[in-house]
Structures are given as structure tokens and as C-alpha cells.
Design a protein around this motif. Structure first.
Motif, PDB file in Angstrom:
ATOM      1  N   GLN A  31      43.356  49.493  38.570  1.00  0.00           N
ATOM      2  CA  GLN A  31      42.531  48.419  38.018  1.00  0.00           C
ATOM      3  C   GLN A  31      43.110  47.055  38.362  1.00  0.00           C
ATOM      4  O   GLN A  31      42.388  46.142  38.784  1.00  0.00           O
ATOM      5  N   LEU A  32      44.423  46.915  38.203  1.00  0.00           N
ATOM      6  CA  LEU A  32      45.072  45.640  38.482  1.00  0.00           C
ATOM      7  C   LEU A  32      44.997  45.296  39.965  1.00  0.00           C
ATOM      8  O   LEU A  32      44.667  44.164  40.331  1.00  0.00           O
ATOM      9  N   VAL A  33      45.297  46.262  40.823  1.00  0.00           N
ATOM     10  CA  VAL A  33      45.266  46.023  42.270  1.00  0.00           C
ATOM     11  C   VAL A  33      43.860  45.673  42.728  1.00  0.00           C
ATOM     12  O   VAL A  33      43.651  44.715  43.490  1.00  0.00           O
ATOM     13  N   THR A  34      42.860  46.414  42.250  1.00  0.00           N
ATOM     14  CA  THR A  34      41.472  46.143  42.640  1.00  0.00           C
ATOM     15  C   THR A  34      41.041  44.749  42.211  1.00  0.00           C
ATOM     16  O   THR A  34      40.417  44.015  42.981  1.00  0.00           O
ATOM     17  N   ALA A  35      41.371  44.373  40.974  1.00  0.00           N
ATOM     18  CA  ALA A  35      40.973  43.057  40.465  1.00  0.00           C
ATOM     19  C   ALA A  35      41.619  41.934  41.276  1.00  0.00           C
ATOM     20  O   ALA A  35      40.957  40.952  41.642  1.00  0.00           O
ATOM     21  N   LEU A  36      42.904  42.067  41.579  1.00  0.00           N
ATOM     22  CA  LEU A  36      43.598  41.029  42.349  1.00  0.00           C
ATOM     23  C   LEU A  36      43.076  40.951  43.779  1.00  0.00           C
ATOM     24  O   LEU A  36      42.840  39.854  44.306  1.00  0.00           O
ATOM     25  N   GLU A  37      42.883  42.096  44.418  1.00  0.00           N
ATOM     26  CA  GLU A  37      42.397  42.102  45.801  1.00  0.00           C
ATOM     27  C   GLU A  37      41.003  41.489  45.893  1.00  0.00           C
ATOM     28  O   GLU A  37      40.707  40.714  46.809  1.00  0.00           O
ATOM     29  N   GLN A  38      40.125  41.830  44.938  1.00  0.00           N
ATOM     30  CA  GLN A  38      38.773  41.278  44.973  1.00  0.00           C
ATOM     31  C   GLN A  38      38.796  39.773  44.739  1.00  0.00           C
ATOM     32  O   GLN A  38      38.100  39.015  45.424  1.00  0.00           O
ATOM     33  N   ALA A  39      39.593  39.319  43.790  1.00  0.00           N
ATOM     34  CA  ALA A  39      39.649  37.885  43.494  1.00  0.00           C
ATOM     35  C   ALA A  39      40.198  37.097  44.681  1.00  0.00           C
ATOM     36  O   ALA A  39      39.682  36.035  45.032  1.00  0.00           O
ATOM     37  N   MET A  40      41.247  37.605  45.300  1.00  0.00           N
ATOM     38  CA  MET A  40      41.814  36.901  46.454  1.00  0.00           C
ATOM     39  C   MET A  40      40.878  36.942  47.642  1.00  0.00           C
ATOM     40  O   MET A  40      40.794  35.996  48.432  1.00  0.00           O
ATOM     41  N   GLY A  41      40.108  38.022  47.770  1.00  0.00           N
ATOM     42  CA  GLY A  41      39.104  38.092  48.831  1.00  0.00           C
ATOM     43  C   GLY A  41      37.977  37.102  48.616  1.00  0.00           C
ATOM     44  O   GLY A  41      37.436  36.536  49.566  1.00  0.00           O
ATOM     45  N   ALA A  42      37.618  36.852  47.351  1.00  0.00           N
ATOM     46  CA  ALA A  42      36.543  35.903  47.042  1.00  0.00           C
ATOM     47  C   ALA A  42      36.902  34.503  47.504  1.00  0.00           C
ATOM     48  O   ALA A  42      36.040  33.736  47.943  1.00  0.00           O
ATOM     49  N   ARG A  43      38.182  34.150  47.418  1.00  0.00           N
ATOM     50  CA  ARG A  43      38.588  32.811  47.844  1.00  0.00           C
ATOM     51  C   ARG A  43      38.340  32.590  49.332  1.00  0.00           C
ATOM     52  O   ARG A  43      38.108  31.471  49.779  1.00  0.00           O
ATOM     53  N   ASP A  44      38.363  33.668  50.101  1.00  0.00           N
ATOM     54  CA  ASP A  44      38.123  33.557  51.540  1.00  0.00           C
ATOM     55  C   ASP A  44      36.674  33.182  51.854  1.00  0.00           C
ATOM     56  O   ASP A  44      36.356  32.827  52.983  1.00  0.00           O
ATOM     57  N   LEU A  45      35.791  33.272  50.846  1.00  0.00           N
ATOM     58  CA  LEU A  45      34.390  32.911  51.060  1.00  0.00           C
ATOM     59  C   LEU A  45      34.205  31.411  51.218  1.00  0.00           C
ATOM     60  O   LEU A  45      33.164  30.956  51.692  1.00  0.00           O
ATOM     61  N   VAL A  46      35.201  30.621  50.806  1.00  0.00           N
ATOM     62  CA  VAL A  46      35.081  29.162  50.849  1.00  0.00           C
ATOM     63  C   VAL A  46      36.103  28.597  51.826  1.00  0.00           C
ATOM     64  O   VAL A  46      37.257  28.360  51.477  1.00  0.00           O
ATOM     65  N   PRO A  47      35.695  28.354  53.093  1.00  0.00           N
ATOM     66  CA  PRO A  47      36.642  27.865  54.095  1.00  0.00           C
ATOM     67  C   PRO A  47      36.957  26.379  53.975  1.00  0.00           C
ATOM     68  O   PRO A  47      37.958  25.917  54.513  1.00  0.00           O
ATOM     69  N   ASN A  48      36.102  25.615  53.268  1.00  0.00           N
ATOM     70  CA  ASN A  48      36.302  24.178  53.140  1.00  0.00           C
ATOM     71  C   ASN A  48      37.322  23.913  52.030  1.00  0.00           C
ATOM     72  O   ASN A  48      37.036  24.064  50.843  1.00  0.00           O
ATOM     73  N   LYS A  49      38.552  23.526  52.404  1.00  0.00           N
ATOM     74  CA  LYS A  49      39.654  23.386  51.445  1.00  0.00           C
ATOM     75  C   LYS A  49      39.376  22.294  50.415  1.00  0.00           C
ATOM     76  O   LYS A  49      39.730  22.429  49.246  1.00  0.00           O
ATOM     77  N   THR A  50      38.745  21.205  50.819  1.00  0.00           N
ATOM     78  CA  THR A  50      38.469  20.108  49.889  1.00  0.00           C
ATOM     79  C   THR A  50      37.553  20.572  48.767  1.00  0.00           C
ATOM     80  O   THR A  50      37.798  20.320  47.579  1.00  0.00           O
TER      81      THR A  50
END
Length: 403
Positions: free
Chosen positions: A110-129
Motif C-alpha cells: 500500500q505504501l509503495v503503490t501510494a508513493l509511486e503513483q504520487a511521484m508519477g503524477a508529478r511527471d504530468l506537469v513539465p512546466n516547473k513554474t
């Protein structure tokens, strides 16, 4: 590239247990361990960290205080609260700075899945600003009228959970916040809660009260002199698209889980517009100026000028909050001309529900109307199925455009 996760807990045995449990992840993650909020902040000042997982009850600086400081000083860091059932009174304090809750003791998968999904979601936004701006968002914006109605009901001696649930269900931002909390690992429910009315009953009045009292983002709209789109129209569009997605899922006899995912994704598919309007107003104004001047689609102009779309911004936050991956992906791709998953799935249902609402209801004569792409039509079996879906949604009571 390896991710870096920082775990914070004042109990050495807990940190030792996490270190031992997560040993299989050493090839993918660099893991740091701190026994206090201050020690963790010192580590954050020296090294890049992708996510923090913090205990709630710690001497000195407790979990909510630590996570709030992380939100201010390191907004791009994903924030998890690790909490036991005795911490329920701290939920109200930790809602704002926390992306997700993990129950304590926690399950490795559960912990690994939640962290991996959350960190993957950040990759959806390439514009750092834009990422830095959105990462600071505590809650989705809520219409003041809805907030006032709920506050009035909560002020009664014996407020009605059902009535509050009905009010919550009329608001996209509030629904997202309530569903985020009730479906978090913290509550450990055996099945996914899809309806805001049911979520309010499950959570209880006291928790809902703490959620409502912490929702201050709605005020960002009151302070904006000019909003680039009509909020009531956006709310109406979101509610109708959710109803259309549910009608299509019923027409195709989808299993309940897929039907629920389609409804939630359709209801929340445009939350990125709210976030960008509240926190990136200059960028939104540039987009709307081009849209009106050239009669172009909003998502197309966003991608051209900003390098991302409101769909990706919305999916990013929903992913951080731990909504199911089918929901996140459907929101992220609801404007894509090509389907990632051929067939009658959540992603395609949300895409076509959105198109159908724009086809049936004219929002703005200056906006170019999107037509179904041949690739998307092929993915669901051809134009005949799209025509059948159109008939299915026309038979549904789509309600008012007003929130």
C-alpha cells in the motif's frame, strides 16, 4: 533516476521497521530517516527530496506543523501523513498540508503503490513554474455559495449528514476534498466510496466540519477582480459530464468499479481550470485572449503557450491525493485525440462525455467546438457507438447549469 523519500518519526523502532520493510525498494529509492521534524527540515535544506512520510504525533514540532513548513519551503515535495487511529482529532490540522494519509502500522504494498503513483503524477506537469504554484495549493477552490450553505447547516444543533452530503455533491471542489479524505488509507475502508453523500455519512459530522473549516481557497476567487470564465457554467458542465459518463457506463453495463471511476473522473475532469485560474491568473489570461481572438480550443492553446494543459494540472493534484489511477489517467487524457487504452473503458467514456456536453450545450460561441477524432472513434468501435452514447445521455436528466 532514483527517487528520494524522507521518513520522519520520533520512535526509532518505527523507523527501523520502515527501513527493514522497504529494503526491496533500495534499487529504486534512496531513503532518508529522521527522528524529528527539525532534523528532517535540516535534511531537506541539504538534499533534494521527492516525498516525505511523517508521523503525526511528535514532541516539539508535530506532524501537521512539519508538513505545513515543508509545504511553504519545499512546495514540490509530496507530503504523506503516517498516522494511527488515535490521531483522528489531528485530521483537521493536517488536511491542508497533507496530500495523502497512510495508516500506521502500514502495509508495504500500500505504501509503495501510494508513493509511486504520487511521484508519477508529478511527471504530468513539465512546466516547473506552474508546478511550484500548484504544489502550494491546499484545497480545490469552493464556491462561496456552497460554503455558506454547508456552514449554515453545520451551525445547527443537529446537522443532517444527508443534507450536507447533498450540498457537497453539488460542488466539484468540495466533492474532491471529501472523496480524497474518505478514500485515503487512513480510514482503511474495504471498498471505494464514490458518492459524496455516502462519504459524509462515513466520515461523520466532526471530521466534515474540520474539512469545511479548513477550506479557505474559495476566497481566492473573491479576491480576483476578473475571472476568465463563468464559474457557474464550469460547475454545470462538470456535473452534467459526470451524469453523462454514468449514463454511458450504464448503457455499456460496466462493472460498478469502472462506472464509479468514470463518474468521478468526469466530475473532476476540469479541476485543473480552477487551480490555474486561482494560482496562475496571468497565464490563464494569455490563454483566453488567444482562444477568443483565434476561435481556438483552450487545451490546444494551453499546450502551445504553457507546455501543458489544465487536464494535466488537474490530474497531477488528483494523483497526489491518491485518487485511483484510472481516474487520474482519464482526467489527464480527456483532451487527447488518441486513446491510450482502446475499448469501452474509463478514459474513453470521460473523453466522449466531455465532448458530448460541449456538443449539446453551447458555452461560448467564440470557442471552437471539438469534434471526435477518427482515432478515438476507432478506439470505441466506430461512429455508431458514439451515436448510441449520444442517445443514451439525451435520455438523462442533466440538471441545471447553476451550482
Amino acid at each position: 533516476m532514483k527517487r528520494t523519500i524522507l521518513f520522519v518519526d520520533d520512535e526509532p523502532n518505527v523507523l527501523m521497521g520502515l527501513r527493514r520493510m522497504l529494503r526491496p525498494m533500495r534499487e529504486k529509492w534512496d531513503m532518508l530517516f529522521a527522528n524529528s521534524g527539525q532534523e528532517a527540515l535540516d535534511m531537506l535544506a541539504k538534499a533534494h527530496v521527492d516525498a516525505v512520510v511523517s508521523d503525526m504525533r511528535m514532541p516539539g514540532m508535530d506532524g501537521p506543523q512539519f508538513l505545513r513548513q515543508v509545504m511553504r519551503e519545499h512546495p514540490d515535495v509530496i507530503r504523506f501523513a503516517l498516522s494511527g487511529y488515535s490521531d483522528q482529532e489531528m485530521v483537521g490540522q493536517s488536511i491542508a498540508p497533507t496530500h495523502q494519509y497512510i495508516s500506521k502500522p502500514c502495509d508495504e504494498k500500500q505504501l509503495v503503490t501510494a508513493l509511486e503513483q504520487a511521484m508519477g503524477a508529478r511527471d504530468l506537469v513539465p512546466n516547473k513554474t506552474i508546478l511550484d504554484k500548484i504544489a502550494r495549493v491546499e484545497h480545490l477552490p469552493v464556491l462561496p455559495e456552497v460554503y455558506n450553505r454547508i456552514t449554515a447547516e453545520l451551525a445547527k444543533g443537529e446537522p443532517s449528514p444527508k443534507l450536507i452530503g447533498d450540498i457537497v455533491a453539488r460542488d466539484v471542489g468540495m466533492s474532491a476534498n471529501i472523496l480524497k479524505l474518505v478514500n485515503s488509507a487512513y480510514f482503511g475502508l474495504p471498498r471505494h466510496i464514490a458518492a459524496p453523500q455516502q462519504a459524509v455519512i462515513v466520515l461523520g459530522i466532526n471530521v466534515v466540519r474540520s474539512v469545511i473549516l479548513s477550506l479557505h481557497v474559495f476566497s481566492s476567487f473573491e479576491n480576483i477582480g476578473r475571472v476568465s470564465f463563468s464559474l457557474p457554467m464550469l460547475w454545470g458542465h462538470s456535473m452534467r459530464t459526470g451524469a453523462m459518463a454514468r449514463a454511458i457506463a450504464r448503457h455499456e453495463s460496466l462493472v460498478k468499479e469502472d462506472s464509479d471511476h468514470a463518474y468521478i473522473a468526469a466530475l473532476l475532469h476540469d479541476v485543473g481550470k480552477l487551480l490555474m485560474e486561482a494560482h496562475c491568473p496571468e497565464e490563464c489570461e494569455r490563454v483566453q485572449t488567444e482562444v477568443r481572438a483565434q476561435n481556438r480550443r483552450v487545451a490546444e492553446v494551453e499546450h502551445e503557450l504553457l507546455g501543458l494543459t489544465h487536464a494535466e494540472v488537474g490530474a497531477y493534484l488528483l494523483g497526489l491525493w491518491g485518487l485511483p489511477d484510472p481516474v487520474v489517467q482519464a482526467v489527464a487524457r480527456h483532451h487527447h485525440p488518441q486513446s491510450a487504452q482502446p475499448g469501452i473503458g474509463v478514459e474513453n467514456i470521460v473523453h466522449f462525455a466531455n465532448l458530448l456536453d460541449h456538443e449539446i450545450f453551447i458555452f461560448n460561441e467564440h470557442y471552437a467546438k471539438a469534434e471526435p477524432s477518427p482515432e478515438r472513434l476507432d478506439a470505441i468501435g466506430g461512429p455508431e457507438r458514439y451515436a448510441a452514447w449520444r442517445q443514451a445521455v439525451l435520455s438523462v436528466d442533466l440538471g441545471s447549469e447553476e451550482p
